[in-house]
Design an enzyme around this catalytic site. Structure first.
Site, PDB file in Angstrom:
ATOM      1  N   ARG A 137      -4.946   7.484  -8.492  1.00 17.81           N
ATOM      2  CA  ARG A 137      -3.711   8.003  -9.089  1.00 17.81           C
ATOM      3  C   ARG A 137      -3.804   8.019 -10.608  1.00 17.81           C
ATOM      4  NH1 ARG A 137       0.480   4.102  -6.250  1.00 17.81           N
ATOM      5  NH2 ARG A 137      -1.288   2.717  -6.661  1.00 17.81           N
TER       6      ARG A 137
ATOM      7  N   LEU B 221      -6.489   3.705   1.861  1.00 17.62           N
ATOM      8  CA  LEU B 221      -5.147   3.685   1.292  1.00 17.62           C
ATOM      9  C   LEU B 221      -4.225   2.763   2.095  1.00 17.62           C
ATOM     10  CD1 LEU B 221      -4.781   7.546   0.771  1.00 17.62           C
ATOM     11  CD2 LEU B 221      -5.313   5.838  -0.989  1.00 17.62           C
TER      12      LEU B 221
ATOM     13  N   HIS C 101      -1.099   6.753   5.152  1.00 16.09           N
ATOM     14  CA  HIS C 101      -2.222   7.343   5.873  1.00 16.09           C
ATOM     15  C   HIS C 101      -1.876   8.718   6.429  1.00 16.09           C
ATOM     16  CE1 HIS C 101      -4.871   3.562   6.830  1.00 16.09           C
ATOM     17  NE2 HIS C 101      -4.771   3.828   5.535  1.00 16.09           N
TER      18      HIS C 101
ATOM     19  N   LYS D 158      -8.784   1.120   8.700  1.00 14.08           N
ATOM     20  CA  LYS D 158      -7.870   0.560   9.687  1.00 14.08           C
ATOM     21  C   LYS D 158      -6.913  -0.416   9.032  1.00 14.08           C
ATOM     22  CE  LYS D 158      -8.871  -3.122  10.090  1.00 14.08           C
ATOM     23  NZ  LYS D 158      -8.707  -4.199   9.050  1.00 14.08           N
TER      24      LYS D 158
ATOM     25  N   ARG E  10      -1.149  -6.112   2.044  1.00 18.61           N
ATOM     26  CA  ARG E  10      -1.067  -6.430   3.468  1.00 18.61           C
ATOM     27  C   ARG E  10       0.115  -7.318   3.834  1.00 18.61           C
ATOM     28  NH1 ARG E  10      -7.374  -7.976   3.982  1.00 18.61           N
ATOM     29  NH2 ARG E  10      -7.010  -8.328   1.744  1.00 18.61           N
TER      30      ARG E  10
END
Length: 362
Positions: free
Chosen positions: A39, A79, A84, A102, A174
């Site tokens: 970005r 990403l 996604h 994943k 996460r």
């Protein structure tokens, strides 16, 4: 027959895992890094410098520029899961083959949108579950299929866990509900579920039940959980995944005649070899009428790797892309199916937690 030229990859996003993947692409004869997109252009420039990428690699300050580059055949997308579907669908519509980190989606409905776009545009899809491409995995598959040596599979257990520093729980994507809302289930649990399904040759269970011990952070993101899976032929499986427990990457498969154990199935202890143990028709030994040990010790089987498992994954993906591009072949349907079945079970675990640990049927 003319040699198939290397597949030119664009990497969209400069996540930490992208460093490992850019290295894998440099180690793979049939792949090369063609472009990096972030970005912010400064981040792409820094990524290229930190990873010693050649000056020929194009650096972009937007994801769109990578997708519009005619010198990019395929994209790797590390990403956040929440975006996604947007970028994978757009990549497929731009005729770029998709290697997706994943967990592939927040829900199977999102994954279906991705897979439909890939199929409509005749591009290959594969998720980035690296251990499936390790030659050890193929050898273990042959053993599990040997009914004389291993018998019928009765039970499976897998675990994937790690205990990061406090900073992880404050800053890592996460544990952020707007970025990777599936938390440990999507990250570590994806490996556990993939291993279980791999062991049963991707036959879906009939019932999935989350174990009543899930821990969530204050934003509702899963930090630790487990589940049991049941098949109509009475096979059972369990798994445990966590951001709160010591490092584990265990897989145990028990058959009527044998047992297979791996303690590093996700990432081998060393990248140039991998091992597992197998016991077949073993039992307790008897000496003077007492059980003082076993009559056989497990056999260790070690497999040497000429390149790391992530490079083998890139090699397989690039081989498929090359045959689509050069030979007009159709995309391989195996990998989309593997991802979709893994996502279906993951969704069932998530639903079971939301329902108060009630069984969910597939």
């Amino acid at each position: 027959m003319a040699e198939i030229r290397p597949v030119r990859f664009g990497i969209i996003g400069c996540a930490e895992i992208a460093r490992k993947m850019s290295r894998a692409m440099s180690l793979t004869p049939n792949a090369t890094v063609s472009a990096i997109g972030s970005r912010r252009l400064e981040k792409a420039v820094k990524f290229a410098a930190d990873n010693n990428l050649p000056a020929s690699v194009k650096l972009y300050g937007s994801y769109e520029d990578v997708l519009d580059d005619p010198d990019v055949d395929a994209v790797y997308l590390p990403l956040p899961t929440s975006i996604h579907v947007r970028w994978a669908v757009l990549a497929a519509e731009k005729k770029k083959h998709v290697l997706l980190e994943k967990p592939v989606a927040l829900h199977v409905t999102e994954l279906d949108r991705i897979l439909e776009a890939c199929e409509a545009n005749r591009v290959q899809f594969m998720d980035s579950t690296m251990w499936l491409h390790n030659p050890r995995t193929r050898i273990m598959r042959d053993i599990l299929s040997d009914t004389e040596r291993f018998g019928a599979i009765q039970s499976i257990h897998s675990s994937s866990s790690f205990s990061p520093p406090q900073e992880f729980f404050e800053k890592n994507i996460r544990v952020k509900p707007d970025l990777d809302a599936l938390g440990a289930l999507g990250d570590a649990g994806w490996y556990c579920i993939s291993a279980i399904l791999w062991a049963v040759d991707y036959r879906l269970p009939t019932t999935v039940t989350s174990l009543p011990a899930a821990k969530l952070n204050e934003d509702g993101v899963i930090l630790t959980c487990g589940a049991s899976l049941f098949w109509e032929d009475n096979k059972i499986a369990t798994f445990y995944c966590s951001f709160l427990a010591h490092e584990s990457m265990d897989l145990a498969v028990h058959g009527s005649h044998g047992a297979l154990h791996v303690t590093d199935f996700i990432i081998p202890f060393v990248e140039d070899s991998a091992s597992f143990t197998i016991s077949s028709r073993a039992g307790l030994g008897v000496e003077d009428g007492m059980h003082l040990g076993w009559d056989k010790t497990p056999e260790e089987i070690r497999v040497e790797l000429h390149i790391p498992q992530e490079a083998l994954m890139v090699q397989e993906f690039a081989w498929l892309v090359g045959h689509i591009r050069e030979g007009g072949e159709a995309p391989d349907k195996k990998w989309p199916e593997v991802s979709r079945k893994t996502q279906l079970v993951l969704d069932a675990v998530d639903k079971s937690i939301a329902l108060g640990y009630k069984p969910v049927e597939l």
